[in-house]
Write an enzyme that holds these catalytic residues in place. Structure first.
Site, mmCIF file in Angstrom:
data_model
loop_
_atom_site.group_PDB
_atom_site.id
_atom_site.type_symbol
_atom_site.label_atom_id
_atom_site.label_comp_id
_atom_site.label_asym_id
_atom_site.label_seq_id
_atom_site.Cartn_x
_atom_site.Cartn_y
_atom_site.Cartn_z
ATOM 1 N N GLU A 52 34.484 40.384 33.847
ATOM 2 C CA GLU A 52 36.104 40.772 33.316
ATOM 3 C C GLU A 52 35.777 42.479 32.787
ATOM 4 O O GLU A 52 34.636 42.834 32.364
ATOM 5 C CB GLU A 52 36.090 39.862 31.606
ATOM 6 C CG GLU A 52 37.328 39.755 30.691
ATOM 7 C CD GLU A 52 38.354 39.776 31.781
ATOM 8 O OE1 GLU A 52 38.441 39.143 32.159
ATOM 9 O OE2 GLU A 52 39.236 41.202 31.027
ATOM 10 N N ASP A 102 45.758 40.248 37.983
ATOM 11 C CA ASP A 102 46.574 40.974 37.885
ATOM 12 C C ASP A 102 47.510 40.640 38.948
ATOM 13 O O ASP A 102 46.858 41.338 40.073
ATOM 14 C CB ASP A 102 46.109 42.043 36.995
ATOM 15 C CG ASP A 102 45.791 42.141 36.404
ATOM 16 O OD1 ASP A 102 45.689 41.512 34.893
ATOM 17 O OD2 ASP A 102 44.907 42.505 35.651
ATOM 18 N N ASP A 138 50.601 32.741 39.958
ATOM 19 C CA ASP A 138 52.084 32.559 40.076
ATOM 20 C C ASP A 138 52.915 33.261 40.705
ATOM 21 O O ASP A 138 53.955 32.791 41.072
ATOM 22 C CB ASP A 138 52.427 32.190 38.826
ATOM 23 C CG ASP A 138 51.945 33.474 38.143
ATOM 24 O OD1 ASP A 138 50.743 34.142 37.970
ATOM 25 O OD2 ASP A 138 52.771 34.517 37.941
HETATM 26 C C1 LIG Z 1 46.251 37.783 33.928
HETATM 27 S S1 LIG Z 1 44.457 37.677 33.766
HETATM 28 C C2 LIG Z 1 44.284 36.330 33.577
HETATM 29 C C3 LIG Z 1 43.226 35.302 32.744
HETATM 30 C C4 LIG Z 1 42.604 34.077 32.861
HETATM 31 N N1 LIG Z 1 41.816 34.314 34.325
HETATM 32 C C5 LIG Z 1 43.603 33.262 32.589
HETATM 33 O O1 LIG Z 1 43.802 32.220 33.990
HETATM 34 O O2 LIG Z 1 43.651 33.158 31.479
HETATM 35 C C6 LIG Z 1 43.365 38.727 34.324
HETATM 36 C C7 LIG Z 1 42.622 39.148 33.553
HETATM 37 O O3 LIG Z 1 41.573 39.927 35.260
HETATM 38 C C8 LIG Z 1 40.744 40.873 34.677
HETATM 39 N N2 LIG Z 1 41.120 41.585 35.148
HETATM 40 C C9 LIG Z 1 41.315 42.653 35.841
HETATM 41 N N3 LIG Z 1 40.739 43.721 36.757
HETATM 42 C C10 LIG Z 1 39.569 43.773 36.650
HETATM 43 C C11 LIG Z 1 38.892 43.046 38.266
HETATM 44 N N4 LIG Z 1 38.919 43.831 39.139
HETATM 45 N N5 LIG Z 1 37.676 42.673 37.415
HETATM 46 C C12 LIG Z 1 37.161 42.040 36.573
HETATM 47 N N6 LIG Z 1 38.250 40.861 35.489
HETATM 48 C C13 LIG Z 1 39.605 42.269 35.874
HETATM 49 C C14 LIG Z 1 41.792 41.088 33.046
HETATM 50 O O4 LIG Z 1 41.289 41.742 32.432
HETATM 51 C C15 LIG Z 1 42.153 40.146 33.215
HETATM 52 O O5 LIG Z 1 41.790 39.699 31.825
#
Ligand SMILES: C[S@@+](CC[C@H](N)C(=O)[O-])C[C@H]1O[C@@H](n2cnc3c(N)ncnc32)[C@H](O)[C@@H]1O
Length: 313
Positions: A52, A102, A138
């Site tokens: 994360e 994301d 989504d």
């Molecule tokens: C939209 S959130 C979804 C969180 C969780 N998976 C959920 O479904 O509730 C996307 C997560 O991915 C993390 N993230 C974004 N880019 C990342 C990367 N390159 N490596 C690891 N985590 C990442 C963000 O910090 C965020 O917590």
């Protein structure tokens, strides 16, 4: 539970990381960690690795996993690509979960998406035979994009279908379902392996340092400096006088492929002259970029009249 790069080998055999054998399962972007906790309950035999980029999320997830007494989870704060390339040995991943990553919807941000051909190629070398990546989102456009990118590699058999029930209970899954958004899911099963070599980042055991003659300058004002080198750059953010002694301290952000580290470089008078090296802080992985930070501070002092007698970086 938290993985410190300076304390592990790259790559690390999973049984050493977890203290037992078991299928290695990675979750990318675990957010508040509730999915990892669900997996731990459903599959106590799995070794769960979470990655994360948000420090606040890592802290929250850690608290949750400790409270739920999950013993077989390890968390890494950083970029998913870094972990896959550097920490995970070839052919060792049983499964990867990517839930609601994301989507980077703007065209100019698309290069930031994780699920694109170069990542799929790298991942094919780390997945065990029979291993798969499970993607739930989504975002229809990102979904189609990821399917096309995987297809482009020719290394996966893609199966589109309903998401695993746990993936519909994450924080973001609940949020999107409340808004009646459709959810898309695909499993990317490894069907081949990329022939490219993906060696881990080069790390050094010797601490970079230099010894100089001369007197440290006074610092009144310091403007941020950027030093580029092949493979990354060092941004020296601040320089100030050490409150604990007569030395100077430089705060540098070292950015390399999928790795960002903050280091403190000190320049302090010693019996042998002015010593320049890393100050004990944050235990960075000693990479080319970290050496470059020490090199930059040395050069900065040389430009102010000090003379280097010895350098090792
Ligand atoms: C939209 S959130 C979804 C969180 C969780 N998976 C959920 O479904 O509730 C996307 C997560 O991915 C993390 N993230 C974004 N880019 C990342 C990367 N390159 N490596 C690891 N985590 C990442 C963000 O910090 C965020 O917590």
């Amino acid at each position: 539970m938290l993985i410190r790069l300076s304390a592990v080998d790259l790559p690390t055999p999973p049984d050493r990381l977890f203290g037992r054998e078991g299928p290695l399962v990675l979750e990318v972007g675990f957010g508040d960690g509730r999915f990892l906790a669900m997996l731990a309950r459903a599959h106590p035999e799995w070794n769960l690795l979470g990655v994360e980029v948000s420090a606040a999320s890592v802290a929250r997830a850690r608290k949750r996993l400790l409270k739920e007494r999950v013993a077989h989870a390890r968390l890494y704060l950083g970029h998913a690509r870094f972990v896959v390339r550097n920490l995970i040995p070839p052919k060792s991943l049983h499964r990867v979960y990517v839930n609601f990553p994301d989507p980077w919807p703007k065209k100019r941000h698309q290069h930031k998406r994780l699920l694109q051909a170069p990542f799929f190629r790298l991942l094919s070398t780390r997945l065990a035979d029979g291993g798969a990546l499970l993607f739930t989102t989504d975002h229809e456009e990102y979904f189609t994009f990821a399917l096309e990118e995987a297809k482009r590699t020719g290394l996966y058999r893609v199966e589109v279908g309903p998401p695993p029930p746990e993936a519909l209970k994450t924080k973001y899954a609940l949020k999107w379902q409340e808004q009646q958004k459709p959810i898309f899911h695909a499993a990317f099963h490894k069907a081949g392996e990329d022939a490219g070599a993906y060696p881990p980042i080069e790390r050094y055991t010797e601490m970079p340092h230099a010894l100089l003659e001369g007197t440290l300058p006074e610092i009144e004002r310091f403007a941020k400096q950027v030093h580029a080198f092949e493979g990354g750059h060092v941004i020296v953010l601040e320089a100030y006088r050490d409150l604990e002694g007569p030395g100077l301290i430089f705060l540098a952000r070292v950015e390399e492929a999928d790795l960002v580290q903050e280091v403190l470089v000190e320049a302090r008078p010693s019996a042998k002259g002015v010593f320049v090296g890393l100050k004990g802080f944050g235990a960075p992985l000693v990479t080319r970029g970290v050496k470059e930070a020490v090199r930059w501070v040395t050069a900065w002092l040389e430009a102010r009249g000090l003379r280097a007698r010895q350098r090792s970086y």
